[in-house]
Design a protein around this motif. Structure first.
Motif, mmCIF file in Angstrom:
data_model
loop_
_atom_site.group_PDB
_atom_site.id
_atom_site.type_symbol
_atom_site.label_atom_id
_atom_site.label_comp_id
_atom_site.label_asym_id
_atom_site.label_seq_id
_atom_site.Cartn_x
_atom_site.Cartn_y
_atom_site.Cartn_z
ATOM 1 N N LEU A 179 0.832 -1.214 0.000
ATOM 2 C CA LEU A 179 0.000 0.000 0.000
ATOM 3 C C LEU A 179 0.862 1.259 0.000
ATOM 4 N N HIS A 230 -3.368 11.348 -8.668
ATOM 5 C CA HIS A 230 -4.283 11.005 -7.584
ATOM 6 C C HIS A 230 -4.378 12.138 -6.552
ATOM 7 N N ARG A 238 -7.638 14.000 -5.145
ATOM 8 C CA ARG A 238 -8.088 13.743 -3.770
ATOM 9 C C ARG A 238 -8.105 15.017 -2.911
ATOM 10 N N LEU A 242 -25.082 9.293 3.114
ATOM 11 C CA LEU A 242 -24.487 9.708 1.835
ATOM 12 C C LEU A 242 -25.376 10.709 1.110
ATOM 13 N N LEU A 291 -24.650 13.950 2.775
ATOM 14 C CA LEU A 291 -23.287 14.426 2.521
ATOM 15 C C LEU A 291 -23.105 14.897 1.084
ATOM 16 N N LEU A 301 -18.399 6.411 -7.412
ATOM 17 C CA LEU A 301 -17.393 5.937 -6.438
ATOM 18 C C LEU A 301 -17.840 6.232 -5.005
ATOM 19 N N PHE A 302 -18.278 7.464 -4.768
ATOM 20 C CA PHE A 302 -18.693 7.813 -3.396
ATOM 21 C C PHE A 302 -19.884 6.965 -2.960
ATOM 22 N N ALA A 312 -18.464 3.271 -2.505
ATOM 23 C CA ALA A 312 -17.438 3.118 -1.456
ATOM 24 C C ALA A 312 -17.991 3.373 -0.060
ATOM 25 N N GLY A 313 -18.958 4.285 0.033
ATOM 26 C CA GLY A 313 -19.414 4.670 1.366
ATOM 27 C C GLY A 313 -20.608 3.902 1.872
ATOM 28 N N THR A 323 -19.694 0.418 5.033
ATOM 29 C CA THR A 323 -20.136 0.861 6.357
ATOM 30 C C THR A 323 -21.267 -0.042 6.848
ATOM 31 N N VAL A 332 -14.307 -2.434 13.704
ATOM 32 C CA VAL A 332 -14.060 -2.380 12.255
ATOM 33 C C VAL A 332 -12.946 -3.365 11.872
ATOM 34 N N PHE A 383 -8.092 -5.585 -2.280
ATOM 35 C CA PHE A 383 -7.995 -4.692 -3.437
ATOM 36 C C PHE A 383 -6.833 -5.197 -4.270
ATOM 37 N N ALA A 429 -8.217 -2.142 7.664
ATOM 38 C CA ALA A 429 -9.544 -2.220 7.036
ATOM 39 C C ALA A 429 -9.816 -1.010 6.141
ATOM 40 N N TYR A 475 -5.662 5.594 1.309
ATOM 41 C CA TYR A 475 -6.268 5.421 2.640
ATOM 42 C C TYR A 475 -7.692 5.996 2.600
ATOM 43 N N ALA A 482 -17.225 6.956 8.502
ATOM 44 C CA ALA A 482 -17.679 5.591 8.787
ATOM 45 C C ALA A 482 -17.619 5.327 10.293
ATOM 46 N N GLU A 540 -20.429 7.075 12.067
ATOM 47 C CA GLU A 540 -21.733 6.417 11.847
ATOM 48 C C GLU A 540 -21.884 5.223 12.780
HETATM 49 C C1 HEM Z 1 -16.231 0.850 7.346
HETATM 50 C C2 HEM Z 1 -16.383 1.524 6.247
HETATM 51 C C3 HEM Z 1 -15.353 1.623 5.161
HETATM 52 C C4 HEM Z 1 -14.339 0.775 4.833
HETATM 53 C C5 HEM Z 1 -13.943 -0.528 5.513
HETATM 54 C C6 HEM Z 1 -13.655 1.350 3.691
HETATM 55 C C7 HEM Z 1 -12.536 0.790 3.092
HETATM 56 C C8 HEM Z 1 -11.771 1.427 2.132
HETATM 57 C C9 HEM Z 1 -10.504 0.939 1.628
HETATM 58 C C10 HEM Z 1 -9.823 -0.347 2.052
HETATM 59 C C11 HEM Z 1 -10.048 1.843 0.722
HETATM 60 C C12 HEM Z 1 -8.703 1.801 -0.022
HETATM 61 C C13 HEM Z 1 -8.794 1.246 -1.416
HETATM 62 C C14 HEM Z 1 -7.426 1.012 -2.030
HETATM 63 O O1 HEM Z 1 -6.435 0.928 -1.312
HETATM 64 O O2 HEM Z 1 -7.355 0.892 -3.271
HETATM 65 C C15 HEM Z 1 -11.047 2.884 0.622
HETATM 66 C C16 HEM Z 1 -10.969 3.973 -0.230
HETATM 67 C C17 HEM Z 1 -11.978 4.887 -0.389
HETATM 68 N N1 HEM Z 1 -13.118 5.018 0.392
HETATM 69 FE FE1 HEM Z 1 -13.652 3.835 1.947
HETATM 70 N N2 HEM Z 1 -14.289 2.500 3.334
HETATM 71 C C18 HEM Z 1 -15.329 2.724 4.213
HETATM 72 C C19 HEM Z 1 -16.194 3.804 4.218
HETATM 73 C C20 HEM Z 1 -16.184 4.835 3.317
HETATM 74 C C21 HEM Z 1 -17.089 5.965 3.303
HETATM 75 C C22 HEM Z 1 -18.174 6.226 4.353
HETATM 76 C C23 HEM Z 1 -16.781 6.722 2.207
HETATM 77 C C24 HEM Z 1 -17.353 7.992 1.654
HETATM 78 C C25 HEM Z 1 -18.359 8.628 1.950
HETATM 79 C C26 HEM Z 1 -15.665 6.082 1.538
HETATM 80 C C27 HEM Z 1 -15.054 6.534 0.393
HETATM 81 C C28 HEM Z 1 -13.859 6.061 -0.108
HETATM 82 C C29 HEM Z 1 -13.178 6.634 -1.260
HETATM 83 C C30 HEM Z 1 -13.674 7.788 -2.105
HETATM 84 C C31 HEM Z 1 -11.997 5.900 -1.432
HETATM 85 C C32 HEM Z 1 -10.914 6.141 -2.478
HETATM 86 C C33 HEM Z 1 -9.814 6.942 -1.815
HETATM 87 C C34 HEM Z 1 -8.594 7.158 -2.697
HETATM 88 O O3 HEM Z 1 -8.345 6.392 -3.638
HETATM 89 O O4 HEM Z 1 -7.881 8.128 -2.413
HETATM 90 N N3 HEM Z 1 -15.323 4.950 2.236
HETATM 91 N N4 HEM Z 1 -12.068 2.622 1.496
#
Ligand code: HEM
Length: 417
Positions: free
Chosen positions: A59, A97, A101, A152, A155, A251-252, A255-256, A260, A296, A305, A357, A365, A372, A375
């Motif tokens: 990572l 990136h 970001r 979401l 937000l 994506l949002f 991912a979100g 969660t 978590v 990933f 996680a 990250y 999350a 919440e």
């Molecule tokens: C328990 C809840 C969550 C877990 C376990 C989680 C897990 C992850 C992980 C592992 C990544 C990294 C992906 C990588 O390394 O390629 C990631 C990226 C991301 N997550 Fe989460 N996520 C959670 C909640 C959320 C929430 C609530 C949002 C948005 C509202 C969100 C938005 C994103 C976005 C936009 C990325 C991309 C970030 C980037 O590439 O810079 N995630 N998430």
């Protein structure tokens, strides 16, 4: 020397993840083949990385182990034109990136997220009111699924009149390998028709059109929300085109939402299986940022990933060639006994922010980490003072997915004080 007996496993088999959590497989890999060449039926295989230190190493080396070259969300090779059509900012490498970001990051800091706390409490209370009324509920459908998507909606700044539809479309986009959830299962001829849409989903066109309505309004009159940032940002000095808008809106949503939800589902399952942990967590003052973070870790809703090596390199003494796929198994790393003694045990004294996680360590990250956690924290803060008892009333059913670790059914009875 005696040959080491490997358990039989196929990490490409989504059904295996529905039948059980393969911790025995990951433990075997960590001990005997921490960087393991996994075969695949229609390709030359991929590397599986399962220990905490190795996952963290991958990572951190974000350009050596690229998210951009082959994408990050699929193990299998993705056709280049499909990858381009669907690329969101998670599938870019630094420095591009960082340009993507940075504008969003300020909206996801703990301080910025804290302004949603009251709305979040309102959302959680509304969900719990209905759940207590019913008593016999599915924790996934009646509680865990409802909170993240409503958050979401808030937000992102979507109008409340669109939320019901937003929730339905958001759900349809998520798990594409489970025939009980996806309209068309990934790899099927029907799914092929949608492969250029965000996440290859049939629901994407309508969902993104909904996002676009708000984005257009925000472009004219920006507000203080995530879609205003998306609507007005520039990359390389140019405003975003339609594809970038759609892919990053999607994506949002993806991912979100499910991540969660599953932290809430698997977290409760872990608590119900461990009376001591439940007693500690539900006691006054038991729900803290630290204990939520441990929940978590145990939940780890993301199995893996993927990255692609951009140069020949070595990992844990194993040679990896440029272009080879490297799959990092987050959930396995979070149960690595060398990083987390007695790893299958909920231990609320563990240090916060250590687990992977959320993909800690590199530039990807999780941007939604603080949201999350908040919440989950608010859910339990609002639940416990109202709760007399909670018990599981039937077997849970797991998702057919090697990507999302989660439940699709989790029957419980909740009784109010
Ligand atoms: C328990 C809840 C969550 C877990 C376990 C989680 C897990 C992850 C992980 C592992 C990544 C990294 C992906 C990588 O390394 O390629 C990631 C990226 C991301 N997550 Fe989460 N996520 C959670 C909640 C959320 C929430 C609530 C949002 C948005 C509202 C969100 C938005 C994103 C976005 C936009 C990325 C991309 C970030 C980037 O590439 O810079 N995630 N998430």
């Amino acid at each position: 020397m005696a040959a080491i007996e490997a358990p039989e496993f196929d990490l490409l088999d989504h059904r295996m993840f529905a039948e059980r959590e393969p911790w025995d497989v990951f433990a075997w890999l960590q001990e005997h083949a921490p960087v393991y060449r996994h075969p695949e039926p229609d390709g030359d295989g991929f590397w599986c990385v399962t220990t905490y230190d190795d996952v963290l190493h991958v990572l951190k080396q974000a350009t050596l182990f690229s998210s951009q070259v082959g994408g990050s969300a699929r193990i299998g090779a993705v056709e280049p034109d499909v990858l381009e059509a669907r690329r969101n900012f998670m599938e870019t490498d630094p420095p591009l990136h960082s340009e993507w970001r940075r504008p969003f990051a300020r909206d996801f800091t703990p301080k910025s997220i804290a302004r949603y706390t009251d709305q979040l409490r309102g959302i959680v209370d509304g969900v719990l009111d209905e759940a207590f009324e019913k008593q016999d509920i599915c924790w996934v459908h009646d509680v865990a699924a409802l909170i993240p998507i409503r958050v979401l909606g808030t937000l992102l700044g979507l109008p409340e009149s669109q939320w019901d539809r937003f929730i339905e479309l958001g759900d349809r986009m998520i798990i594409d390998s489970d025939p009980e959830i996806a309209k068309y299962v990934v790899g099927s001829p029907e799914a092929e028709a949608y492969k250029y849409l965000p996440f290859g989903s049939e629901a994407a066109a309508e969902l993104c059109a909904m996002g676009r309505e708000t984005i257009d309004r925000r472009r004219a009159e920006p507000e203080d929300d995530v879609l205003s940032i998306l609507a007005t940002m520039e990359i390389g000095g140019c405003p975003l085109g339609d594809r970038d808008l759609d892919n990053n809106f999607a994506l949002f949503v993806v991912a979100g939402n499910e991540t969660t939800r599953q932290s809430m589902a698997l977290g409760l399952l872990a608590l119900l299986r461990d009376e001591r942990a439940m007693a500690e967590f539900s006691a006054p003052g038991g729900v803290t940022p630290q204990s939520v973070d441990e929940l978590v870790r145990i939940a780890s809703p993301v199995w893996h990933f993927r990255r692609t090596a951009t140069a020949d390199t070595e990992l844990h003494g194993v040679e990896i060639k440029e272009g080879e796929r490297v799959v990092v198994w987050f959930a396995a790393a979070n149960r690595d006994p060398s990083a987390f003694p007695d790893p299958h045990r909920l231990d609320f004294t563990r240090k916060k922010d250590e687990h992977l996680a959320f993909g800690r360590g590199g530039p990807h990250y999780c941007i939604g980490t603080h949201l999350a956690r908040l919440e989950i924290q608010v859910l339990y803060e609002q639940l416990f003072p109202r709760l007399k008892s909670i018990e599981q009333t039937g077997p849970e059913r797991r998702l057919v997915s090697n990507f999302t670790n989660g439940l699709k059914e989790f029957p419980v009875r909740i009784t109010a004080r």
